[in-house]
Design an enzyme around this catalytic site. Structure first.
Site, PDB file in Angstrom:
ATOM      1  N   GLU A  18      11.223   5.280  -8.627  1.00 14.13           N
ATOM      2  CA  GLU A  18      10.268   4.340  -9.198  1.00 14.13           C
ATOM      3  C   GLU A  18      10.286   4.430 -10.720  1.00 14.13           C
ATOM      4  O   GLU A  18       9.658   5.329 -11.301  1.00 14.13           O
ATOM      5  CB  GLU A  18       8.850   4.674  -8.716  1.00 14.13           C
ATOM      6  CG  GLU A  18       8.679   4.659  -7.219  1.00 14.13           C
ATOM      7  CD  GLU A  18       7.216   4.496  -6.827  1.00 14.13           C
ATOM      8  OE1 GLU A  18       6.902   3.488  -6.195  1.00 14.13           O
ATOM      9  OE2 GLU A  18       6.397   5.350  -7.196  1.00 14.13           O
ATOM     10  N   GLY A  72       3.622  -1.659 -11.323  1.00 13.87           N
ATOM     11  CA  GLY A  72       2.453  -2.490 -11.604  1.00 13.87           C
ATOM     12  C   GLY A  72       2.616  -3.448 -12.775  1.00 13.87           C
ATOM     13  O   GLY A  72       1.648  -3.995 -13.275  1.00 13.87           O
ATOM     14  N   SER A 131       6.952  -2.835  -8.564  1.00 14.99           N
ATOM     15  CA  SER A 131       6.845  -4.299  -8.536  1.00 14.99           C
ATOM     16  C   SER A 131       7.660  -4.955  -7.411  1.00 14.99           C
ATOM     17  O   SER A 131       8.198  -6.041  -7.592  1.00 14.99           O
ATOM     18  CB  SER A 131       7.218  -4.895  -9.894  1.00 14.99           C
ATOM     19  OG  SER A 131       6.300  -4.433 -10.882  1.00 14.99           O
ATOM     20  N   HIS A 138       4.194  11.311  -7.587  1.00 14.26           N
ATOM     21  CA  HIS A 138       4.120   9.934  -8.104  1.00 14.26           C
ATOM     22  C   HIS A 138       3.947   9.988  -9.619  1.00 14.26           C
ATOM     23  O   HIS A 138       3.283  10.892 -10.144  1.00 14.26           O
ATOM     24  CB  HIS A 138       2.950   9.190  -7.454  1.00 14.26           C
ATOM     25  CG  HIS A 138       2.958   7.729  -7.759  1.00 14.26           C
ATOM     26  ND1 HIS A 138       2.508   7.238  -8.963  1.00 14.26           N
ATOM     27  CD2 HIS A 138       3.398   6.666  -7.050  1.00 14.26           C
ATOM     28  CE1 HIS A 138       2.669   5.917  -8.960  1.00 14.26           C
ATOM     29  NE2 HIS A 138       3.198   5.548  -7.818  1.00 14.26           N
ATOM     30  N   TRP A 164      -1.725   2.652  -1.467  1.00  9.79           N
ATOM     31  CA  TRP A 164      -2.923   1.906  -1.866  1.00  9.79           C
ATOM     32  C   TRP A 164      -3.549   2.450  -3.156  1.00  9.79           C
ATOM     33  O   TRP A 164      -4.471   1.854  -3.699  1.00  9.79           O
ATOM     34  CB  TRP A 164      -3.948   1.901  -0.731  1.00  9.79           C
ATOM     35  CG  TRP A 164      -3.627   0.916   0.362  1.00  9.79           C
ATOM     36  CD1 TRP A 164      -2.473   0.190   0.489  1.00  9.79           C
ATOM     37  CD2 TRP A 164      -4.464   0.520   1.473  1.00  9.79           C
ATOM     38  NE1 TRP A 164      -2.534  -0.619   1.610  1.00  9.79           N
ATOM     39  CE2 TRP A 164      -3.745  -0.435   2.225  1.00  9.79           C
ATOM     40  CE3 TRP A 164      -5.744   0.892   1.907  1.00  9.79           C
ATOM     41  CZ2 TRP A 164      -4.266  -1.025   3.383  1.00  9.79           C
ATOM     42  CZ3 TRP A 164      -6.256   0.311   3.056  1.00  9.79           C
ATOM     43  CH2 TRP A 164      -5.529  -0.644   3.788  1.00  9.79           C
ATOM     44  N   LYS A 165      -3.076   3.604  -3.606  1.00 10.42           N
ATOM     45  CA  LYS A 165      -3.621   4.236  -4.827  1.00 10.42           C
ATOM     46  C   LYS A 165      -5.142   4.344  -4.718  1.00 10.42           C
ATOM     47  O   LYS A 165      -5.653   4.572  -3.617  1.00 10.42           O
ATOM     48  CB  LYS A 165      -3.169   3.453  -6.066  1.00 10.42           C
ATOM     49  CG  LYS A 165      -1.656   3.240  -6.079  1.00 10.42           C
ATOM     50  CD  LYS A 165      -1.114   2.721  -7.373  1.00 10.42           C
ATOM     51  CE  LYS A 165       0.396   2.561  -7.258  1.00 10.42           C
ATOM     52  NZ  LYS A 165       1.025   2.167  -8.508  1.00 10.42           N
ATOM     53  N   GLY A 172       3.168  -0.644  -4.135  1.00  8.46           N
ATOM     54  CA  GLY A 172       1.783  -0.461  -4.568  1.00  8.46           C
ATOM     55  C   GLY A 172       0.980  -1.723  -4.331  1.00  8.46           C
ATOM     56  O   GLY A 172       0.504  -1.995  -3.234  1.00  8.46           O
ATOM     57  N   GLY A 173       0.840  -2.532  -5.381  1.00  8.93           N
ATOM     58  CA  GLY A 173       0.006  -3.733  -5.350  1.00  8.93           C
ATOM     59  C   GLY A 173       0.197  -4.619  -4.127  1.00  8.93           C
ATOM     60  O   GLY A 173      -0.788  -5.049  -3.498  1.00  8.93           O
TER      61      GLY A 173
HETATM   62  P1  PGA Z   1       3.651  -1.415  -7.627  1.00  3.83           P
HETATM   63  O1  PGA Z   1       3.504   0.186  -7.480  1.00  3.83           O
HETATM   64  O2  PGA Z   1       4.328  -1.890  -6.352  1.00  3.83           O
HETATM   65  O3  PGA Z   1       2.255  -1.908  -7.755  1.00  3.83           O
HETATM   66  O4  PGA Z   1       4.501  -1.662  -8.829  1.00  3.83           O
HETATM   67  C1  PGA Z   1       4.521   0.943  -6.905  1.00  3.83           C
HETATM   68  C2  PGA Z   1       4.088   2.398  -6.818  1.00  3.83           C
HETATM   69  O5  PGA Z   1       3.491   2.911  -7.755  1.00  3.83           O
HETATM   70  O6  PGA Z   1       4.363   3.072  -5.790  1.00  3.83           O
END
Ligand code: PGA
Length: 249
Positions: free
Chosen positions: A166, A172, A212, A96, A10-11, A233-234
């Site tokens: 990643e 993102g 992504s 990360h 979720w950052k 992430g998103g």
């Molecule tokens: P994202 O992020 O799915 O929003 O691209 C992935 C992550 O940073 O773990």
């Protein structure tokens, strides 16, 4: 033999109201899905304890996004692995690319953090990945090999770590590498793990793809032989999106 893991990061997103999404995920995580796919959500630390409480009994695991390598002491604002475990975490993301970029974390830092996580009997999710410039210079494989060698603690077993590949430029941005590029890097990571930890451990270690991932591309990526799940992430912020990826896995 490797149970896929779909992990959500979720950052720096989420307030108490966001726990509603987690309850929706818990409801959608049926016994059939539970038997086939492991699910982990890493909320901001402010939500760790209530998230762990709300996920209790659902089979969803809760984790953290970073930790300090030391056990305790004068480190204002930092959190130890033991504190995160005490707060309900069963896994911690380390290294990360946003931590590496924003906080200057080196491979040696990441390795020390992973050791701290493993020392608390939690799962260390160790992130690696090249930048756009490194990929364009044809250095993606060598950069990732160096990160894996430098960040994975010696002598670990397959249930103590997960590698998350990643590519920094895919995080993102809506961009992803080609399927062939993902396959190539994941196979190469497994080779590097075999050299570091032995063939048997490498064969059992899960390697996630991140960057992504969304319901529409998850199936193709997760179908690759050496892709054992996703770090999202998103698309992990909303139950509908995240469960679409869990179902693809
Ligand atoms: P994202 O992020 O799915 O929003 O691209 C992935 C992550 O940073 O773990």
């Amino acid at each position: 033999m490797r149970k896929p893991l779909v992990a959500g990061n979720w950052k720096m997103n989420g307030l108490r109201a966001s726990l509603l999404e987690l309850s929706m995920m818990a409801r959608a995580y049926t016994p059939v899905l539970r038997a086939r796919v492991e699910m982990l959500i890493c909320p901001p630390v402010t939500l760790l304890f209530p998230a762990a409480a709300s996920a209790l009994g659902s089979g969803i695991k809760v984790g953290a996004q970073d930790c300090h390598a030391k056990a305790s002491g004068a480190h204002t604002g930092d959190l130890s692995a033991e504190m995160l475990f005490d707060g309900g975490a069963s896994a911690v993301i380390v290294g990360h690319s946003e931590r590496r970029a924003d906080h200057g974390e080196t491979d040696a830092d990441v390795k020390a953090k992973a050791e701290a996580v493993i020392g608390q009997a939690m799962l260390a999710i160790i992130c690696v990945g090249e930048t756009r410039a490194q990929r364009e210079a044809g250095k993606a494989l060598s950069v990732v090999q160096k990160q894996v060698k430098g960040s994975v603690p010696a002598g670990v077993s397959a249930d103590q770590i997960v590698i998350a590949y990643e590519p920094v430029w895919a995080i993102g941005t809506g961009l992803t590498p080609t399927i062939a590029d993902i396959a190539e890097i994941h196979a190469d990571i497994r080779k590097t793990l075999a050299r570091l930890l032995g063939k048997e451990t490498a064969a059992k270690t899960r390697i996630l793809y991140g960057g992504s991932v969304k319901p529409s591309n998850a199936k193709e990526i997760l179908a690759l032989a050496d892709v054992d799940g996703a770090l999202v992430g998103g698309a992990s912020l909303k139950a509908v999106d995240f469960m679409g990826i869990v179902e693809a896995a």
